[in-house]
Design a protein around this motif. Structure first.
Motif, PDB file in Angstrom:
ATOM      1  N   GLY A 186      51.437 -25.685 -15.536  1.00  0.00           N
ATOM      2  CA  GLY A 186      52.270 -26.827 -15.185  1.00  0.00           C
ATOM      3  C   GLY A 186      53.751 -26.496 -15.281  1.00  0.00           C
ATOM      4  N   ILE A 187      54.107 -25.517 -16.123  1.00  0.00           N
ATOM      5  CA  ILE A 187      55.506 -25.093 -16.247  1.00  0.00           C
ATOM      6  C   ILE A 187      55.973 -24.467 -14.931  1.00  0.00           C
ATOM      7  CG2 ILE A 187      57.102 -23.575 -17.505  1.00  0.00           C
ATOM      8  CD1 ILE A 187      55.234 -23.883 -19.925  1.00  0.00           C
ATOM      9  N   LEU A 188      55.032 -23.897 -14.171  1.00  0.00           N
ATOM     10  CA  LEU A 188      55.332 -23.351 -12.843  1.00  0.00           C
ATOM     11  C   LEU A 188      55.108 -24.382 -11.742  1.00  0.00           C
ATOM     12  CD1 LEU A 188      53.622 -19.836 -13.161  1.00  0.00           C
ATOM     13  CD2 LEU A 188      56.032 -20.412 -13.515  1.00  0.00           C
ATOM     14  N   LEU A 189      54.879 -25.653 -12.145  1.00  0.00           N
ATOM     15  CA  LEU A 189      54.643 -26.753 -11.200  1.00  0.00           C
ATOM     16  C   LEU A 189      53.392 -26.510 -10.361  1.00  0.00           C
ATOM     17  CD1 LEU A 189      58.335 -27.326 -10.020  1.00  0.00           C
ATOM     18  CD2 LEU A 189      57.140 -28.300 -11.995  1.00  0.00           C
ATOM     19  N   GLU A 190      52.356 -25.940 -10.984  1.00  0.00           N
ATOM     20  CA  GLU A 190      51.123 -25.578 -10.283  1.00  0.00           C
ATOM     21  C   GLU A 190      50.016 -26.620 -10.434  1.00  0.00           C
ATOM     22  OE1 GLU A 190      50.094 -22.114  -8.592  1.00  0.00           O
ATOM     23  OE2 GLU A 190      51.994 -23.034  -8.078  1.00  0.00           O
ATOM     24  N   LEU A 191      50.230 -27.662 -11.243  1.00  0.00           N
ATOM     25  CA  LEU A 191      49.191 -28.647 -11.504  1.00  0.00           C
ATOM     26  C   LEU A 191      49.527 -29.963 -10.810  1.00  0.00           C
ATOM     27  CD1 LEU A 191      48.708 -27.870 -15.319  1.00  0.00           C
ATOM     28  CD2 LEU A 191      47.453 -26.901 -13.365  1.00  0.00           C
ATOM     29  N   SER A 192      48.918 -31.044 -11.247  1.00  0.00           N
ATOM     30  CA  SER A 192      49.210 -32.357 -10.686  1.00  0.00           C
ATOM     31  C   SER A 192      50.602 -32.809 -11.125  1.00  0.00           C
ATOM     32  CB  SER A 192      48.170 -33.370 -11.170  1.00  0.00           C
ATOM     33  OG  SER A 192      48.303 -33.586 -12.569  1.00  0.00           O
ATOM     34  N   PRO A 193      51.197 -33.776 -10.412  1.00  0.00           N
ATOM     35  CA  PRO A 193      52.545 -34.233 -10.800  1.00  0.00           C
ATOM     36  C   PRO A 193      52.648 -34.677 -12.248  1.00  0.00           C
ATOM     37  CG  PRO A 193      51.995 -35.051  -8.617  1.00  0.00           C
ATOM     38  CD  PRO A 193      50.752 -34.393  -9.145  1.00  0.00           C
ATOM     39  N   VAL A 194      51.649 -35.406 -12.738  1.00  0.00           N
ATOM     40  CA  VAL A 194      51.696 -35.881 -14.123  1.00  0.00           C
ATOM     41  C   VAL A 194      51.594 -34.718 -15.100  1.00  0.00           C
ATOM     42  CG1 VAL A 194      50.515 -37.269 -15.871  1.00  0.00           C
ATOM     43  CG2 VAL A 194      50.766 -38.145 -13.534  1.00  0.00           C
ATOM     44  N   ALA A 195      50.638 -33.801 -14.833  1.00  0.00           N
ATOM     45  CA  ALA A 195      50.470 -32.641 -15.712  1.00  0.00           C
ATOM     46  C   ALA A 195      51.705 -31.753 -15.684  1.00  0.00           C
ATOM     47  CB  ALA A 195      49.233 -31.848 -15.291  1.00  0.00           C
ATOM     48  N   ASN A 196      52.307 -31.613 -14.511  1.00  0.00           N
ATOM     49  CA  ASN A 196      53.542 -30.829 -14.409  1.00  0.00           C
ATOM     50  C   ASN A 196      54.656 -31.439 -15.249  1.00  0.00           C
ATOM     51  OD1 ASN A 196      52.345 -29.024 -12.635  1.00  0.00           O
ATOM     52  ND2 ASN A 196      53.186 -30.010 -10.797  1.00  0.00           N
ATOM     53  N   ALA A 197      54.806 -32.770 -15.146  1.00  0.00           N
ATOM     54  CA  ALA A 197      55.867 -33.459 -15.887  1.00  0.00           C
ATOM     55  C   ALA A 197      55.690 -33.281 -17.389  1.00  0.00           C
ATOM     56  CB  ALA A 197      55.882 -34.940 -15.515  1.00  0.00           C
ATOM     57  N   ILE A 198      54.453 -33.433 -17.866  1.00  0.00           N
ATOM     58  CA  ILE A 198      54.184 -33.274 -19.300  1.00  0.00           C
ATOM     59  C   ILE A 198      54.491 -31.844 -19.743  1.00  0.00           C
ATOM     60  CG2 ILE A 198      52.366 -33.252 -21.053  1.00  0.00           C
ATOM     61  CD1 ILE A 198      51.025 -35.547 -19.495  1.00  0.00           C
ATOM     62  N   ALA A 199      54.068 -30.874 -18.923  1.00  0.00           N
ATOM     63  CA  ALA A 199      54.293 -29.469 -19.258  1.00  0.00           C
ATOM     64  C   ALA A 199      55.776 -29.141 -19.302  1.00  0.00           C
ATOM     65  CB  ALA A 199      53.586 -28.575 -18.240  1.00  0.00           C
ATOM     66  N   VAL A 200      56.530 -29.668 -18.357  1.00  0.00           N
ATOM     67  CA  VAL A 200      57.965 -29.370 -18.294  1.00  0.00           C
ATOM     68  C   VAL A 200      58.701 -29.994 -19.479  1.00  0.00           C
ATOM     69  CG1 VAL A 200      60.085 -29.812 -16.988  1.00  0.00           C
ATOM     70  CG2 VAL A 200      58.020 -29.042 -15.801  1.00  0.00           C
ATOM     71  N   VAL A 201      58.400 -31.248 -19.788  1.00  0.00           N
ATOM     72  CA  VAL A 201      59.031 -31.908 -20.933  1.00  0.00           C
ATOM     73  C   VAL A 201      58.703 -31.158 -22.219  1.00  0.00           C
ATOM     74  CG1 VAL A 201      59.073 -33.991 -22.340  1.00  0.00           C
ATOM     75  CG2 VAL A 201      59.129 -34.171 -19.851  1.00  0.00           C
ATOM     76  N   GLY A 202      57.440 -30.786 -22.374  1.00  0.00           N
ATOM     77  CA  GLY A 202      57.033 -30.038 -23.562  1.00  0.00           C
ATOM     78  C   GLY A 202      57.731 -28.702 -23.664  1.00  0.00           C
ATOM     79  N   GLY A 207      52.568 -35.194 -28.252  1.00  0.00           N
ATOM     80  CA  GLY A 207      52.788 -35.421 -29.671  1.00  0.00           C
ATOM     81  C   GLY A 207      53.759 -34.411 -30.267  1.00  0.00           C
ATOM     82  N   SER A 208      53.617 -33.143 -29.877  1.00  0.00           N
ATOM     83  CA  SER A 208      54.502 -32.100 -30.408  1.00  0.00           C
ATOM     84  C   SER A 208      55.926 -32.274 -29.894  1.00  0.00           C
ATOM     85  CB  SER A 208      53.964 -30.719 -30.011  1.00  0.00           C
ATOM     86  OG  SER A 208      52.663 -30.521 -30.521  1.00  0.00           O
ATOM     87  N   ALA A 209      56.055 -32.636 -28.620  1.00  0.00           N
ATOM     88  CA  ALA A 209      57.397 -32.864 -28.068  1.00  0.00           C
ATOM     89  C   ALA A 209      58.094 -34.011 -28.785  1.00  0.00           C
ATOM     90  CB  ALA A 209      57.300 -33.147 -26.567  1.00  0.00           C
ATOM     91  N   MET A 210      57.341 -35.081 -29.093  1.00  0.00           N
ATOM     92  CA  MET A 210      57.932 -36.218 -29.817  1.00  0.00           C
ATOM     93  C   MET A 210      58.348 -35.808 -31.225  1.00  0.00           C
ATOM     94  SD  MET A 210      55.432 -39.320 -28.521  1.00  0.00           S
ATOM     95  CE  MET A 210      56.285 -40.539 -29.520  1.00  0.00           C
ATOM     96  N   LEU A 211      57.542 -34.972 -31.871  1.00  0.00           N
ATOM     97  CA  LEU A 211      57.888 -34.499 -33.213  1.00  0.00           C
ATOM     98  C   LEU A 211      59.172 -33.664 -33.168  1.00  0.00           C
ATOM     99  CD1 LEU A 211      57.310 -34.009 -36.218  1.00  0.00           C
ATOM    100  CD2 LEU A 211      55.818 -32.102 -35.538  1.00  0.00           C
ATOM    101  N   ILE A 212      59.254 -32.776 -32.184  1.00  0.00           N
ATOM    102  CA  ILE A 212      60.460 -31.946 -32.037  1.00  0.00           C
ATOM    103  C   ILE A 212      61.682 -32.825 -31.800  1.00  0.00           C
ATOM    104  CG2 ILE A 212      61.614 -30.278 -30.508  1.00  0.00           C
ATOM    105  CD1 ILE A 212      58.843 -28.994 -30.080  1.00  0.00           C
ATOM    106  N   LEU A 213      61.524 -33.808 -30.911  1.00  0.00           N
ATOM    107  CA  LEU A 213      62.642 -34.709 -30.613  1.00  0.00           C
ATOM    108  C   LEU A 213      63.110 -35.432 -31.863  1.00  0.00           C
ATOM    109  CD1 LEU A 213      64.508 -35.994 -28.514  1.00  0.00           C
ATOM    110  CD2 LEU A 213      62.734 -37.729 -28.108  1.00  0.00           C
ATOM    111  N   ALA A 214      62.170 -35.911 -32.663  1.00  0.00           N
ATOM    112  CA  ALA A 214      62.530 -36.635 -33.895  1.00  0.00           C
ATOM    113  C   ALA A 214      63.291 -35.724 -34.858  1.00  0.00           C
ATOM    114  CB  ALA A 214      61.266 -37.176 -34.556  1.00  0.00           C
ATOM    115  N   ILE A 215      62.820 -34.484 -35.010  1.00  0.00           N
ATOM    116  CA  ILE A 215      63.487 -33.545 -35.930  1.00  0.00           C
ATOM    117  C   ILE A 215      64.887 -33.205 -35.422  1.00  0.00           C
ATOM    118  CG2 ILE A 215      63.409 -31.206 -36.880  1.00  0.00           C
ATOM    119  CD1 ILE A 215      60.361 -31.408 -36.876  1.00  0.00           C
ATOM    120  N   LEU A 216      65.008 -32.959 -34.106  1.00  0.00           N
ATOM    121  CA  LEU A 216      66.307 -32.594 -33.544  1.00  0.00           C
ATOM    122  C   LEU A 216      67.307 -33.747 -33.637  1.00  0.00           C
ATOM    123  CD1 LEU A 216      65.354 -30.497 -30.364  1.00  0.00           C
ATOM    124  CD2 LEU A 216      66.026 -29.683 -32.637  1.00  0.00           C
ATOM    125  N   VAL A 217      66.841 -34.978 -33.420  1.00  0.00           N
ATOM    126  CA  VAL A 217      67.730 -36.140 -33.567  1.00  0.00           C
ATOM    127  C   VAL A 217      68.246 -36.226 -34.994  1.00  0.00           C
ATOM    128  CG1 VAL A 217      67.800 -38.660 -33.597  1.00  0.00           C
ATOM    129  CG2 VAL A 217      66.786 -37.466 -31.647  1.00  0.00           C
TER     130      VAL A 217
END
Length: 633
Positions: free
Chosen positions: A548-564, A609-619
């Motif tokens: 998904g980081i290469l935008l090879e999956l579905s739009p939703v899966a790609n978005a999640i992968a990119v944000v993560g 879940g991991s992206a949200m944890l990272i965001l909370a720590i960075l904030v």
């Protein structure tokens, strides 16, 4: 033998004004022929390759001396090599019909075929040595020795007896060797894209993009270092050579960074890391991406789209580490060094037109060759709009000639790579090496990827990126294919490590180039550059695990992968620097590293879940932690 001797190349001659003009005119005429052959006629690949090689070599032996201490005057033997190169081209062109009609491996060579074929093989090896050094030349020599004497080795490495004429037939008289994919790519859109970059630079585009980078980041902490990152990325996507990028942009950025307060080691490392990543930066990505398109069968447009997010992640990682370092030491820019928006765009806006033209042509699905042609024409036309950027007739001629001279090292490297590919196809060594890799790794996916990364970096030490990628693709690529990895992620995996070999010790050619500017030990620079580019070393594993980081999956899966992935790179930068707004405790750095790995997981809930944890720590770290460095981020 020390490292500098492995990377040392022949010296570019400083010719007398009259002879230099003559070489420029001849080189410009050659460039016009390349344009005509690619855009206006349908050329036979074999004939195109033959004429391109002979023309390039005839110029190469005049422009580049035999050693790093070669004299500026052209000795008689280099005139002889140039004339022999030209004679080979004339012979193969005149005899094209007879060569096409002969049955490879069955019809015996005539005396003239044997002479000119052997001459071209010798000229290629000498051209490779002069343009890339002993490293790649030694690798090619080893492969040639293996092709001739590999039958003496025991299974599985041995192969059937290969006579010299058999080897010569495959390497020189077919499109499987010297005139294969690498040189075909260089003779077409790589040449035209280099021409685009040359004209853009001559019209003043390089200054505009540097000023644009300064305008965007010059007034923030660590501004000059951030300027280096952006400008080197923009320059590197066109040059495709980390070494030349370091020399071109580092001569400006490294002294400025040192003046700001960065150590010579860190300033050079920033430039090296930024310049190296340019080869992975769309839309051009240097010449290796074009070779990847031809070799893998994936369209160039698909490669460019897939490469966008990884390139942004790479530069975000370097940028974030530089920022946190600047905050820790409160490195502020000097006043008066940053141009205003009015100054930047007063003449610079015209250089956005060819960039827009290239992007539009790619989006509309035109071929890379046509797209490059659009870029060249648009640059010349755009430069004529304003008096300050207008190119004179001689500057146009000089731009054409300079393009040919700039392509010499790439042509030498890709010609040598063609010899390697031809030899591998003849002996089947590619599949044998794949079996060895899988045996050593017990076919374990992660271990195989680690071995593939190490082998690719080793193959690329001291080599140009195109050669490093080609060797990895033919020697390591089959092992990844046997494990079922999709073509695009696995080839992108190899491309990234081929690119990163330019900054990896012990050779690190980009660091060697920076050391002369920074007056610092190249090994220290290389190790610091590896730390800055750590996201680049981990990204290939991430996008193989989660396409998904290469935008090879579905739009939703790609978005999640990119944000993560973006969250993971932010966490990695803080962990590596150990600082955000203040010192980051070791346990928090550990949590961020674990969360970064989980954030690129292909499992959506784990990634979110991991992206949200990272965001909370960075904030918390950036806004609520007590400041111990500068007063603000």
């Amino acid at each position: 033998m020390n490292i500098p001797s492995l990377t040392a190349t022949g010296r570019r001659r400083k010719l007398s004004p009259t002879l230099r003009k003559a070489v420029i005119v001849v080189s410009a005429a050659f460039a016009i022929w390349v344009i005509h052959s690619n855009l206006f006629v349908i050329s036979d690949p074999l004939i195109l390759g033959i004429l391109f090689i002979s023309g390039i070599f005839s110029i190469l032996f005049l422009a580049i001396g035999a050693t790093s201490k070669a004299p500026d005057h052209i000795p008689f033997y280099d005139w002889g090599l140039s004339a022999l190169s030209l004679a080979c081209g004339i012979y193969f062109y005149v005899s094209a019909g007879a060569i096409a009609d002969r049955i490879s491996l069955l019809d015996e060579f005539t005396a003239d075929q044997l002479f000119f074929g052997s001459s071209l093989l010798f000229l290629t090896m000498e051209a490779t040595r002069r343009t890339t050094g002993l490293g790649l030349t030694g690798v090619v020599t080893l492969f040639l020795i293996y092709n001739l004497f590999g039958y003496l080795l025991p299974p599985p490495f041995g192969h059937r007896v290969s006579e010299y004429t058999y080897l010569l037939d495959i390497l020189v008289f077919t499109t499987d060797g010297l005139f294969g994919v690498p040189i075909q790519v260089v003779a077409s859109y790589v040449f035209l894209f280099v021409m685009f970059g040359t004209f853009l630079s001559k019209a003043g585009g390089g200054d505009f993009f540097f000023n644009l980078a300064a305008l965007l980041t010059g007034r923030s902490r660590g501004g000059p270092a951030k300027i280096a990152i952006i400008s080197s990325g923009l320059y590197g996507t066109m040059s495709g050579s980390p070494t030349s990028d370091v020399v071109a942009t580092g001569s400006i950025t490294i002294p400025v960074m040192k003046r700001l307060g960065y150590s010579a080691r860190f300033a050079a490392a920033v430039e090296v890391a930024a310049s190296t990543g340019g080869s992975a930066m769309p839309p051009i990505m240097g010449s290796a991406a074009f070779i990847m398109a031809e070799y893998s069968g994936i369209s160039y447009n698909a490669i460019v789209i897939a490469a966008v997010i990884p390139a942004l992640l790479y530069y975000m990682g370097v940028f974030a580490q530089v920022h946190f370092r600047a905050v820790r030491f409160d490195l502020r820019p000097s006043e008066g060094e940053v141009p205003s928006a009015a100054e930047t765009f007063r003449t610079g806006w015209v250089f956005l037109l060819p960039i827009v033209g290239i992007v539009v042509a790619l989006v509309l699905g035109y071929s890379p060759t046509f797209t490059a042609g659009v870029g060249v024409i648009a640059t010349i036309v755009a430069s004529m709009i304003l008096k300050e950027t207008r190119l004179s007739p001689w500057q146009i001629v000089e731009g054409l000639g300079t393009t040919t001279l700039q392509i010499l090292p790439v042509a030498g490297a890709c010609a040598a790579a063609g010899l390697v590919i031809g030899g591998l196809s003849m002996t089947g060594l590619g599949m044998k090496s794949a079996n060895v890799i899988l045996t050593v790794s017990s076919a374990q996916p992660i271990l195989t990827l680690i071995i593939a990364a190490i082998v690719t970096i080793v193959l690329g030490l001291g080599m140009p990126t195109p050669s490093a990628y080609i060797l990895a693709a033919v020697l390591v690529g089959p092992a990844l294919a046997k494990l079922g990895y999709p073509v695009l992620p696995s080839q992108m995996f190899l491309l990234y490590y081929a690119i990163l070999s330019a900054l990896t010790p012990p050779i690190a050619v980009a660091a060697i180039a920076a050391s002369a500017i920074a007056d610092e030990d190249p090994f220290k620079i290389a190790f610091s550059a590896v730390r800055l580019a750590i996201a680049g070393f981990l990204l290939p594993f991430a996008f193989v695990w989660n396409p998904g980081i290469l935008l090879e999956l579905s739009p939703v899966a790609n978005a999640i992968a990119v944000v993560g992935a973006f969250a993971a790179v932010g966490a990695l930068a803080v962990s590596m620097e150990g600082f955000a707004k203040a010192e980051v405790p070791t346990w928090q750095r550990g949590v961020l590293l674990v969360a970064a790995i989980a954030a690129v997981s292909p499992y959506a809930l784990v990634s979110i879940g991991s992206a949200m944890l990272i965001l909370a720590i960075l904030v918390w770290l950036l806004f609520f932690q007590k400041c111990t460095g500068a007063q603000e981020v």
